[in-house]
Design an enzyme around this catalytic site. Structure first.
Site, PDB file in Angstrom:
ATOM      1  N   ASP A  22      60.023  53.925  70.587  1.00 29.63           N
ATOM      2  CA  ASP A  22      59.855  55.382  70.706  1.00 29.63           C
ATOM      3  C   ASP A  22      61.153  56.035  71.156  1.00 29.63           C
ATOM      4  O   ASP A  22      61.579  57.062  70.608  1.00 29.63           O
ATOM      5  CB  ASP A  22      58.687  55.736  71.649  1.00 29.63           C
ATOM      6  CG  ASP A  22      58.570  54.811  72.855  1.00 29.63           C
ATOM      7  OD1 ASP A  22      59.344  53.832  72.954  1.00 29.63           O
ATOM      8  OD2 ASP A  22      57.719  55.068  73.724  1.00 29.63           O
TER       9      ASP A  22
ATOM     10  N   LYS B 150      58.810  47.028  71.370  1.00 26.69           N
ATOM     11  CA  LYS B 150      57.872  47.780  72.217  1.00 26.69           C
ATOM     12  C   LYS B 150      57.385  46.784  73.278  1.00 26.69           C
ATOM     13  O   LYS B 150      56.179  46.531  73.427  1.00 26.69           O
ATOM     14  CB  LYS B 150      56.735  48.330  71.330  1.00 26.69           C
ATOM     15  CG  LYS B 150      55.818  49.310  72.006  1.00 26.69           C
ATOM     16  CD  LYS B 150      56.437  50.649  72.318  1.00 26.69           C
ATOM     17  CE  LYS B 150      55.467  51.533  73.090  1.00 26.69           C
ATOM     18  NZ  LYS B 150      56.096  52.680  73.734  1.00 26.69           N
TER      19      LYS B 150
ATOM     20  N   ASP C 179      63.446  55.189  57.196  1.00 29.58           N
ATOM     21  CA  ASP C 179      63.208  56.485  56.538  1.00 29.58           C
ATOM     22  C   ASP C 179      63.773  57.613  57.409  1.00 29.58           C
ATOM     23  O   ASP C 179      64.346  58.580  56.908  1.00 29.58           O
ATOM     24  CB  ASP C 179      61.707  56.736  56.326  1.00 29.58           C
ATOM     25  CG  ASP C 179      61.214  56.166  54.998  1.00 29.58           C
ATOM     26  OD1 ASP C 179      61.749  55.124  54.585  1.00 29.58           O
ATOM     27  OD2 ASP C 179      60.296  56.759  54.393  1.00 29.58           O
TER      28      ASP C 179
ATOM     29  N   TYR D 266      52.482  43.556  58.560  1.00 30.21           N
ATOM     30  CA  TYR D 266      52.331  43.665  57.104  1.00 30.21           C
ATOM     31  C   TYR D 266      51.842  42.356  56.468  1.00 30.21           C
ATOM     32  O   TYR D 266      51.329  42.357  55.359  1.00 30.21           O
ATOM     33  CB  TYR D 266      53.653  44.084  56.452  1.00 30.21           C
ATOM     34  CG  TYR D 266      54.082  45.517  56.761  1.00 30.21           C
ATOM     35  CD1 TYR D 266      53.423  46.274  57.715  1.00 30.21           C
ATOM     36  CD2 TYR D 266      55.141  46.099  56.093  1.00 30.21           C
ATOM     37  CE1 TYR D 266      53.809  47.571  58.010  1.00 30.21           C
ATOM     38  CE2 TYR D 266      55.545  47.400  56.372  1.00 30.21           C
ATOM     39  CZ  TYR D 266      54.868  48.135  57.336  1.00 30.21           C
ATOM     40  OH  TYR D 266      55.262  49.413  57.616  1.00 30.21           O
TER      41      TYR D 266
ATOM     42  N   ASP E 115      60.654  49.709  58.939  1.00 28.40           N
ATOM     43  CA  ASP E 115      60.199  50.518  57.806  1.00 28.40           C
ATOM     44  C   ASP E 115      60.256  52.002  58.192  1.00 28.40           C
ATOM     45  O   ASP E 115      60.767  52.851  57.452  1.00 28.40           O
ATOM     46  CB  ASP E 115      58.753  50.097  57.474  1.00 28.40           C
ATOM     47  CG  ASP E 115      58.303  50.570  56.111  1.00 28.40           C
ATOM     48  OD1 ASP E 115      59.120  51.170  55.387  1.00 28.40           O
ATOM     49  OD2 ASP E 115      57.126  50.351  55.775  1.00 28.40           O
TER      50      ASP E 115
END
Ligand code: NAD
Length: 364
Positions: free
Chosen positions: A223, A191, A251, A141, A247
């Site tokens: 994942d 990851k 959610d 970001y 992020d």
């Protein structure tokens, strides 16, 4: 105590939920004899419309001169075609950076009264109490270079995921310290099988973890963490991860406990904390008076706890939210068949009332 805040309500449902959060905060301030001083300033699309700057200098100055900042949400389809620096989200990213808020705490807590709101079976979701600790100022970001270049039809887009050891170390320390106050488990999500950033992340987190022998550290690829989050959410304690993974996973955690509208957050690490619900500006429901204000209200509880160390006051708001949910209060995102929704304002009014009545019991 003087509670000196800047409220940047922003766009869409931001102003609607912020109004209710401030109502709960005023009720708690009245009950505990604190003086609340709130300055309102524009950010995001609201600020772009007024000044063509998503974070005007006047807003930033007010935030820097406060003890804490309460944010609603930013974002509006009206600015979708704007260049990156003239998008509402640019104002929020800059504010986080200016405040040095590198640690984003996002609790996802199961409310027993909302068992039927989770898409998961009760036996799976019951007991879920996750604290997502998301790195907020690094990763893709913020990384440079970033661009879209070339001619239409053959353009190339570039983003850069970048992490320094110091950035990983400081967020890891936050996660371990918080784990010490909870169930003493940190799951670091990365990851590392594919990304260099993640390999460094895993190495540094492991190193920091050695200073916390009482905390059980685990590592999980993002994942498989996403899968575990829906399979066994109640087994998580502190989930530590980088900016973009955090992020996304937060959610998902919101969906697990029943609604994104319930989730609060604190962005800390700098001298001034920033508090905001996890959800965005929800343009699809903005202006209808149906948004769930509980994420914003619970963000105020985090503000009291982290910026002012007012734990009793924070607990008072959290208990008030539990109480109104137990009494059956539901905004549209939480209703199930046969239940009647209440409005954003009505939910806010009931929480403020529950805060006040707890106070009356305390002093009786
Ligand atoms: P969103 O979080 O705004 O909405 C996702 C879905 O959840 C929508 O269906 C919405 O109606 C629902 N929802 C969200 N909050 C709710 C609430 N309090 N009560 C009931 N329902 C709620 O995400 P999006 O639609 O992907 O993004 C909309 C805009 O918000 C975009 O411009 C995006 O950039 C911005 N955004 C801002 C923030 C922020 O300000 N921190 C975070 C995420 C997205």
């Amino acid at each position: 105590m003087l509670l000196k805040l800047t409220a940047v309500a922003g766009d869409g449902i931001g102003p609607e939920v912020t109004e209710q959060a401030l109502l709960a905060l005023q009720a708690v301030a009245d009950g505990f004899d604190h003086q609340l001083q709130v300055q309102h300033k524009p950010i995001g699309g609201a600020a772009l419309t007024a000044t063509n700057d998503p974070l005007p200098p006047d807003t930033l100055q007010a935030c820097l001169a406060s003890s804490a900042v309460l944010l609603g949400a930013v974002g509006s389809p009206a600015f979708d075609q704007n260049p990156p620096h003239l998008r509402p989200e640019a104002g929020l990213l800059r504010l986080r950076r200016e405040l040095g808020a590198y640690a984003n705490l996002r609790p996802a807590v199961f409310f027993p009264a909302l068992e039927d709101c989770s898409p998961l079976r009760g036996e799976i979701v019951r007991g879920t109490d996750i604290l997502i600790v998301r790195e907020l100022l690094g990763g893709a970001y913020f990384g440079q270079p970033r661009s879209i270049e070339g001619n239409p039809g053959s353009r190339v887009a570039v983003n850069t995921m970048r992490y320094g050891e110091d950035e990983i170390e400081r967020i890891a320390r936050v996660a371990f310290e918080l784990a010490m106050t909870r169930k003493r488990k940190v799951l670091s999500v990365d990851k590392a099988n594919v990304l260099e950033c993640s390999r460094l992340w895993r190495e540094v987190v492991t190193r920091v973890g050695k200073n916390y022998p009482d905390v059980k550290l685990g590592h999980q690829y993002v994942d498989s963490a996403a899968m575990l989050l829906v399979q066994r959410p109640a087994e998580f304690d502190v989930l530590l991860t980088e900016n973009m993974f955090g992020d996304i996973l937060s959610d998902q955690a919101g969906g697990v406990v029943g609604s994104l509208g319930l989730l609060a957050s604190a962005s800390i690490g700098g001298p001034i904390g920033l508090y905001e619900p996890v959800h965005g500006s929800a343009p699809d429901i903005a202006g209808k008076g149906i948004a769930n204000p509980l994420g914003a209200i619970l963000s105020v509880a985090m503000l009291l706890r982290h910026s002012f160390q007012l734990n009793a006051e924070a607990g008072c708001i959290e208990r008030a939210v539990s109480a109104v949910l137990s009494q059956g209060a539901r905004t549209a995102d939480l209703v199930r068949k046969g239940q009647a929704p209440i409005s954003t304002a009505e939910m806010g009014r009931r929480v403020a009332e529950a805060v006040t009545s707890q106070q009356a019991e305390r002093t009786a």
